[in-house]
Design a protein around this motif. Structure first.
Motif, short mmCIF file in Angstrom:
data_model
loop_
_atom_site.label_atom_id
_atom_site.label_comp_id
_atom_site.label_asym_id
_atom_site.label_seq_id
_atom_site.Cartn_x
_atom_site.Cartn_y
_atom_site.Cartn_z
N TRP A 1 -0.52 3.56 -6.35
CA TRP A 1 0.59 4.50 -6.41
C TRP A 1 1.64 4.16 -5.35
N GLY A 2 1.22 4.10 -4.09
CA GLY A 2 2.17 3.95 -3.00
C GLY A 2 3.00 2.68 -3.06
N SER A 3 2.35 1.54 -3.31
CA SER A 3 3.09 0.27 -3.27
C SER A 3 3.55 -0.19 -4.64
N ASP A 4 2.64 -0.18 -5.61
CA ASP A 4 3.01 -0.74 -6.91
C ASP A 4 3.75 0.25 -7.78
N LEU A 5 3.58 1.52 -7.49
CA LEU A 5 4.34 2.58 -8.16
C LEU A 5 4.25 2.45 -9.68
N VAL A 6 5.36 2.64 -10.36
CA VAL A 6 5.31 2.70 -11.82
C VAL A 6 4.82 1.38 -12.42
#
Lengths: 419, 419
Positions: free
Chosen positions: B60-65
């Motif tokens: 979630w935090g780095s790769d996001l969508v």
């Protein structure tokens, strides 16, 4: 560097931004990434990992089933927080539960049951597919007619179109407050009044509005609404959705999925289902606690910012996109595909280009995450809580560079797994 | 110390237990707590916090969508793991999605649509309330008849009762493989054969069976099943449920909630809903990724143990409960409220006592977590992956002590918020 709107002007806007410091309340560990997809999956709030970690280790790991008396109220507690900070609803009118699609099914079913003499459902022809699909299923199941309202791809639904369609057979109107494609923001109060006069319920999908614009559910006279929490509300991937039912309607509306969380005396477990007297009747089964809980620290940031400030900044970010797109991108065949008036737009802006899919891919490779929507839309969704004006400037600059150097022509054009 | 079955005998059973070391694969930080409620909320696997933490920070935090192309397959991937390690189903027959109640609604709706000439649904009168409620809602919506099959509170449904009720009007039978109250384990193959002969679908609720007994869905000829993942499967509080549809039925059955995750070309977003050709058509909306993902490390432990070993140990733990209850508790008015034959029981054992509610509370205060079920049942649910034989011995010892000293008489008898 562009002479017409030099980068330092964007930095000046950031310097004057009262929400600027809230960016530090999110995990942002790649300064080269410009994230303009908060309208798809909001960023991770900095407080969330530790919050979840505590919940997992203490709530689940140590307290185990003894945590349930606390957890069982979270859907309502988070609903009340949403009501206060994002949706303009009263306590006891919003609850977090299921997915947006399931909630839509429940509330649309409830409204149709409450309007039995009528057989038409109206939906925006350009609304997000899942809304249309859910209604197609309900219409087929009940032998009703689903009529799609013609809607402008760039400007959204026009009030006159709706007015003309609202005859005495319409039981339910389903509309998105902010269009997922062009970002058009509808006038909730005007539409609620129109529909009430015509004897129809309105069910609002607030997915692209919640956390971006102040939705005044109570004041606008809204009856029913649903929406997701993983976009501008930053609840995390697939975080459960919310539903809203106007207080005065709760005792009479009934939804079709009769689960034990909607039962009046849930733990007495009587033989026959009797719906809870209040909002709880719109619940069904056990909610996913970890995914639901992550909404709590995310709402802290929104509460601190205040939805009106978020809206103001969102409008300015959108205006900057429009201004730069006009100046830099028009020569390359881009056109604005959203309402030009910022008061008639949510937080995202769409641009139209015949090569939108490949441009979107080139943009991702250039470190800007926006998203593509069929057939030819590039959506840019700045999120006022963490997007800077300089991010918008840089994104548009990279977009112009791609167009100028025709970088997108080296990208694949197949549509597999676009989210 | 009891002379008839001294504690060291329980310790010897633990020493000989091939699954004993798997206890270390769970977070157990209070050695005084005896947790016999794994049939309500399974314990936290030791690998889960770090697994979730990585998912939150990186996914979630780095790769996001950009994580969505991976996440979107998880429901199917975890479903296949469940199929292989717990449910005896083939790849592509199980998917993780929604709550048990919503899945029950979807699959019951699908079965009823596929059996349109018939108007009766059969359900065990003593089945878990949410199953009954869901069916009451469907029956009312469709003008069908819901018939409840009389069932023994202690022994569960008898095959003859079902056989007598299966006439030519029965469209659907909904049964729990393991009764939530008494733990009775039904004969899936026999019932599937009976129902097929009578032209009815069977929809199994596997909530109290999955992860406790080897459910052989394919071999037993099962058509449809649902179940939760937060009990013996240790997926965490409110972890999303699973659903199973026999491969041969997938192309013809259709469920009533038409969401975009069930659409054939989800990201092409065509105007009209067309169900996916396979199991995906039973999906609806965006799944709660954090709550869903936690199932993955939990299944590692189950896979390592092997469901047959889990079953063997589960039977022995149950036999020890029955043996000690017979010897120690009968004098105080306790009676076995579960089948005596371990082959006809799931992993939990129920005891009946007029003061069950207050005794359950006294037991909690004595450091033993079991649970109470209306009207007079005390459920003890050892979980073979982490419950020791000595835990069972200690729990029954404390229970006898409570009964002997009448500790429960000081407990409140109101039924508020019992989970």
């Amino acid at each position: 560097m562009r002479d017409d709107f030099p980068r330092y002007l964007a930095k000046e806007l950031d310097a004057a931004d009262p929400l600027a410091e809230l960016r530090d309340r999110f995990v942002i560990n790649d300064d080269n990434l410009i994230y303009l997809d908060g309208n798809s999956l909001g960023r991770l709030p900095a407080a969330t990992p530790e919050f979840l970690s505590r919940l997992v280790r203490d709530g689940w790991g140590s307290d185990l089933v003894r945590s349930w008396p606390t957890w069982i109220d979270w859907g309502r507690r988070l609903g009340d927080r949403l009501a206060a900070h994002a949706l303009g609803a009263r306590p006891g009118e919003v609850v977090v539960s299921d997915s947006t699609s399931v909630n839509l099914y429940k509330l649309a079913g409830a409204a149709l049951d409450a309007n039995p003499g009528r057989s038409t459902i109206l939906v925006d022809a350009e609304d997000f597919p899942t809304d249309r699909y859910i209604l197609q299923g309900l219409a087929r199941q009940r032998g009703l007619t689903l009529r799609t309202l013609p809607s402008d791809l760039d400007q959204g639904l026009q009030l006159d179109t709706l007015r003309a369609a609202l005859d005495g057979d319409v039981a339910l109107v389903v509309l998105s407050a902010v269009s997922y494609r062009c970002g058009a923001l509808l006038d909730l109060a005007a539409i609620n009044a129109l529909a009430r006069q015509a004897g129809a319920y309105v069910l609002w999908d607030l997915s692209h509005a919640a956390g971006a614009v102040p939705v005044r559910l109570t004041d606008s006279g809204a009856d029913l609404a649903v929406g997701c929490t993983y976009k501008y509300l930053n609840g995390g991937p697939g975080a459960p959705a919310f539903l809203y039912v106007r207080r005065e309607l709760q005792a009479t509306l009934r939804q079709p999925i009769w689960g034990w969380f909607g039962q009046r005396d849930q733990f007495q477990m009587p033989a026959d289902y009797e719906p809870a007297p209040d909002l709880d009747r719109f619940l069904v089964g056990t909610p996913p606690i970890l995914s639901m809980a992550a909404l709590d620290p995310a709402l802290d940031v929104l509460a601190e910012a205040g939805i009106d400030q978020v809206r103001q900044k969102g409008q300015r970010l959108g205006e900057l996109i429009v201004e730069l797109a006009d100046a830099w991108l028009t020569p390359y065949g881009f056109e604005l595909a959203s309402p030009r008036d910022p008061r008639r737009r949510g937080s995202h802006v769409s641009l139209r280009h015949p090569e939108a899919l490949r441009i979107s891919r080139a943009l991702t490779e250039a470190g800007v995450v926006g998203d593509y929507r069929v057939p030819d839309r590039l959506r840019l969704g700045p999120a006022p809580l963490y997007t800077r004006f300089v991010d918008v400037w840089d994104a548009l600059d990279r977009l112009r560079d791609i167009a100028e150097r025709r970088v997108h022509e080296r990208m694949p054009a197949d549509l597999s797994r676009v989210t």
